[in-house]
Design an enzyme around this catalytic site. Structure first.
Site, PDB file in Angstrom:
ATOM      1  CD  GLU A  66       7.687  -2.008   4.823  1.00  0.00           C
ATOM      2  OE1 GLU A  66       7.154  -1.778   5.763  1.00  0.00           O
ATOM      3  OE2 GLU A  66       7.527  -2.809   3.859  1.00  0.00           O
TER       4      GLU A  66
ATOM      5  CB  CYS B 217      14.891  -6.371  -2.180  1.00  0.00           C
ATOM      6  SG  CYS B 217      13.275  -5.748  -2.812  1.00  0.00           S
TER       7      CYS B 217
ATOM      8  CB  CYS C 148       4.453   2.246  -6.620  1.00  0.00           C
ATOM      9  SG  CYS C 148       4.799   1.611  -8.291  1.00  0.00           S
TER      10      CYS C 148
ATOM     11  CB  CYS D  34       0.456  -3.815  -9.660  1.00  0.00           C
ATOM     12  SG  CYS D  34       1.779  -3.185 -10.872  1.00  0.00           S
TER      13      CYS D  34
ATOM     14  CB  CYS E  13       1.793  -4.644  -5.842  1.00  0.00           C
ATOM     15  SG  CYS E  13       3.405  -3.688  -5.252  1.00  0.00           S
TER      16      CYS E  13
ATOM     17  CB  CYS F 213       7.822 -10.319  -4.696  1.00  0.00           C
ATOM     18  SG  CYS F 213       9.300 -11.078  -4.722  1.00  0.00           S
TER      19      CYS F 213
END
Ligand code: SAH
Length: 350
Positions: free
Chosen positions: A93, A106, A113, A117, A120, A337
């Site tokens: 994305e 962005c 990932c 975290c 996230c 975010c």
């Protein structure tokens, strides 16, 4: 054999490829112009180049690194999220934020990932692989083409999409060279920001390679115990070492660092947390960017109320810290975010 993606090649590698095709030196410039200025979508369009060479390039290279899968707009159209499909079937994305006087893109750097975290959506999803330089640049090129049709241009880029840029350093670094090169994509280095969870060894290298590109560090907690709970990478890269790397970065570049801090209700947003955070920042040329935590699927805690955000901000300001509060946007289309998830082909998660 499948064809190589031409945007994976550095200018030097393009010259070598053209040498191998027995082409004169000036062809590199013509090819770069077609790829990076005109943003041609196929080799047929390169009218400065003879047809025989266009065909040879077409036989050897793929010029389309990503397939457009779908586009979603926020209600007021100020945020646009695009899903791209990679050649091996993953979805990544990219988010365009339109402001009155600028457009900011962005960009994602990995499929998923590995940093995990807890708050996230990308971290919750797991990791498949790094994105190549052509896939990183392909995101930019798609939006630049689209904006050009409206007589607009992209002048700001943030590496804050899916993934940890400093775990994919070489491709990110080569992409930064391509983006900031006036002969290629021509985005001013100072209009580009790379955000990292704090992969310490790469911070010094980044200072050497890209001193004009902005650095952002995701801090989110002022002590090791809380930070490790939120950002497991803190175990490997604890705060004292990270802040030392930040001090060295400022010494080397004389550039300020942006510290991102997502405020989670009662968890990291108390007055004490703010004092402790200000203490960590002592002596570092910096600006703090506060973000109210955005909702993501597997994290139950809410973001802080605007009153708590204001209080946190005021405490930092009372220590002389510069603070901005990030505007939230695109939340209803999961474009905020930490909300980018795309989709990893499930058997590829590692
Ligand atoms: N891996 C990089 C870049 C990706 S995320 C990094 O960690 O910096 C971009 C920013 O969004 C980071 O500061 C990240 O911590 C933050 N973020 C992640 N999840 C979030 C959420 N749910 N709400 C608000 N910000 C979030």
């Amino acid at each position: 054999m499948s064809k190589a993606f031409i945007y994976d090649l550095t200018p030097l590698e393009l010259t070598e490829a053209l040498n191998a095709l027995e082409q004169p030196g000036f062809r590199t410039k013509q090819l770069l112009q077609g790829l990076y200025n005109k943003l041609y979508q196929d080799f047929d369009a390169f009218d400065a180049i003879p047809k025989s060479l266009r065909e040879a390039l077409d036989n050897q290279f793929n010029i389309t690194p990503l397939k457009l899968h779908s586009t979603v707009y926020s209600k007021n159209k100020d945020t646009e999220k695009v899903l791209f499909e990679t050649h091996d079937g993953h979805l990544i994305e990219t988010v365009l934020m339109r402001f009155e006087r600028r457009n900011t893109l962005c960009i994602s750097t990995q499929v998923g990932c590995p940093m995990a975290c807890v708050f996230c959506a990308t971290g919750q999803q797991g990791f498949a692989r790094n994105l190549s330089m052509s896939e990183i640049l392909g995101q930019f090129i798609h939006f630049q083409r689209e904006l050009r049709q409206k007589n607009e241009a992209l002048r700001n880029v943030v590496f804050m999409g899916m993934g940890e840029p400093f775990l994919n350093y070489e491709n990110v670094s080569n992409s930064l060279y391509a983006l900031s090169d006036p002969e290629r994509l021509g985005v001013g280095a100072r209009h580009i920001t790379v955000s990292t969870v704090g992969v310490i060894p790469r911070i010094a290298q980044f200072a050497k390679d890209h001193p004009q590109v902005n650095l952002a560090i995701s801090l989110h907690a002022p002590d090791d115990a809380l930070r490790t709970k939120l950002l497991p990478a803190n175990k490997q890269f604890p705060l004292d070492n990270l802040m030392k790397a930040c001090r060295d970065y400022v010494k080397e570049t004389n550039r300020k660092i942006t510290f991102e801090y997502a405020l989670i209700d009662q968890l990291n947003d108390t007055t004490e947390h703010a004092h402790a955070f200000a203490k960590q920042l002592k002596g570092i040329l910096s600006i703090v960017n506060l973000i109210t935590l955005n909702p993501s699927k597997d994290y139950p805690y809410p973001g802080s109320s605007s009153m708590r955000v204001q209080n946190f901000r005021n405490v930092l300001v009372s220590h002389g810290v510069r603070v901005t509060v990030r505007l939230r946007r695109g939340i209803e289309i999961n474009a905020g975010c930490g909300q980018l998830a795309g989709s990893i082909k499930s058997n590829d998660i590692i």
